[in-house]
Write an enzyme that holds these catalytic residues in place. Structure first.
Site, PDB file in Angstrom:
ATOM      1  N   CYS A  75       0.876  -1.171   0.000  1.00  0.00           N
ATOM      2  CA  CYS A  75       0.000   0.000   0.000  1.00  0.00           C
ATOM      3  C   CYS A  75       0.913   1.220   0.000  1.00  0.00           C
ATOM      4  O   CYS A  75       1.783   1.346   0.877  1.00  0.00           O
ATOM      5  CB  CYS A  75      -0.855  -0.034   1.263  1.00  0.00           C
ATOM      6  N   ASN A  76       0.744   2.076  -0.984  1.00  0.00           N
ATOM      7  CA  ASN A  76       1.602   3.267  -1.061  1.00  0.00           C
ATOM      8  C   ASN A  76       1.336   4.224   0.086  1.00  0.00           C
ATOM      9  O   ASN A  76       2.238   4.887   0.577  1.00  0.00           O
ATOM     10  CB  ASN A  76       1.360   4.001  -2.375  1.00  0.00           C
ATOM     11  N   HIS A 188      -3.980   0.178  -5.970  1.00  0.00           N
ATOM     12  CA  HIS A 188      -5.252  -0.017  -6.673  1.00  0.00           C
ATOM     13  C   HIS A 188      -5.129   0.370  -8.159  1.00  0.00           C
ATOM     14  O   HIS A 188      -5.884  -0.114  -8.990  1.00  0.00           O
ATOM     15  CB  HIS A 188      -6.352   0.870  -6.071  1.00  0.00           C
TER      16      HIS A 188
HETATM   17  N1  DGL Z   1      -3.946   0.826  -2.184  1.00  0.00           N
HETATM   18  C1  DGL Z   1      -3.541   1.857  -1.332  1.00  0.00           C
HETATM   19  C2  DGL Z   1      -2.336   2.602  -1.804  1.00  0.00           C
HETATM   20  O1  DGL Z   1      -1.521   1.995  -2.445  1.00  0.00           O
HETATM   21  C3  DGL Z   1      -4.513   2.689  -0.591  1.00  0.00           C
HETATM   22  C4  DGL Z   1      -5.809   3.033  -1.157  1.00  0.00           C
HETATM   23  C5  DGL Z   1      -6.672   3.626  -0.087  1.00  0.00           C
HETATM   24  O2  DGL Z   1      -7.003   2.874   0.820  1.00  0.00           O
HETATM   25  O3  DGL Z   1      -6.961   4.815  -0.127  1.00  0.00           O
HETATM   26  O4  DGL Z   1      -2.150   3.747  -1.521  1.00  0.00           O
END
Ligand code: DGL
Length: 266
Positions: A75-76, A188
């Site tokens: 997750c970034n 995502h």
């Molecule tokens: N998939 C996540 C990312 O890489 C976070 C998305 C979210 O929960 O806002 O940042």
């Protein structure tokens, strides 16, 4: 348990980290993988840094309790805001997605090139990508753009509906023709890659931080002599809410068959 046969832990706020899971599964077929999606608290990208840090630490402790040999923060947003803190509490190596994404972007652009970082509001506000790009690629021109509607579109399973293209155009059309590489700075976003590439046009390279992170996980394990090549690895999925919906979307969006998904509430 022998160190090599321990599982790899992976987590994200929801479904997005499955893009990293899928790359890992393809690169490392012998590894056992445990994926945690914080579906009760997604999205992280609109939450405060304090909340993202607290959630990330809870999940890291949960996965460390499963005797993992490597933790991948898929997750970034959590990588931007919590990586250093997670490293402090972890006895095993912890990998985020930002370092690998930056490395891949630097390979994709010419010296002095223009990089557009897309991500959640929390990731963009943290400036983690800008800092990392400035350190490793001096002279690179970096712009960051938050695209907060992308995550709900993906979580709704609407990646190929017309609304996805409308939203992508709204965020990204101004950067068309002036970007050498676009970093998908949210796990995502690879699910919207086609739509994003369509808006940016053929001259912009799309850098997938999920793929880059999986490669760096393999290199990390190989470097430590921790690869498990013995057999076909198992996959386990845990979420904090709505396991059936998670399972359905994992199949719909990524053709991942999760089997039974268990629930862990914090
Ligand atoms: N998939 C996540 C990312 O890489 C976070 C998305 C979210 O929960 O806002 O940042």
């Amino acid at each position: 348990m022998n160190n090599n046969t321990r599982p790899i832990g992976i987590f994200d706020s929801g479904l997005g980290g499955l893009t990293v899971f899928k790359e890992l599964r393809a690169l490392l077929p012998g590894e056992d993988l445990i994926y945690f999606g914080d579906t009760a608290r997604v999205p992280y990208g609109t939450k405060s840094a304090e909340a993202v840090l607290a959630f990330s630490k809870e999940i890291a402790s949960f996965l460390l309790g499963k005797k993992i040999k490597l933790l991948v923060v898929a997750c970034n947003t959590a990588s931007s805001l919590a990586l250093e803190e997670i490293r402090k509490l972890s006895p095993v190596p912890v990998l985020g997605v930002i370092g690998p994404g930056v490395e891949a972007a630097l390979k994709a652009v010419p010296a002095g090139g223009r990089v557009l970082v897309t991500g959640t509001s929390a990731t963009v506000n943290s400036r983690a990508y800008s800092r990392a790009l400035a350190e490793s690629g001096p002279g690179i021109k970096v712009t960051e753009k938050a695209c907060p509607l992308f995550v709900p579109l993906v979580e709704e399973g609407w990646c190929s509906k017309p609304v996805a293209a409308i939203v992508a155009r709204e965020y990204l059309a101004p950067f068309r023709g002036r970007t050498d590489a676009l970093i998908l700075g949210c796990t995502h976003y690879p699910l919207l890659k086609k739509v994003i590439a369509g808006v940016m046009g053929p001259r912009t390279k799309i850098v997938d931080s999920a793929r880059a992170a999986a490669r760096s996980a393999r290199a990390e394990l190989a470097g430590r002599g921790l690869l498990n090549r013995a057999r076909r690895g198992r996959s386990e999925f845990v979420v904090s809410d709505a396991p059936d919906r998670f399972s359905e979307l994992a199949f719909k969006l990524l053709k991942i068959q999760t089997g039974k998904v268990s629930v862990k509430r914090f």
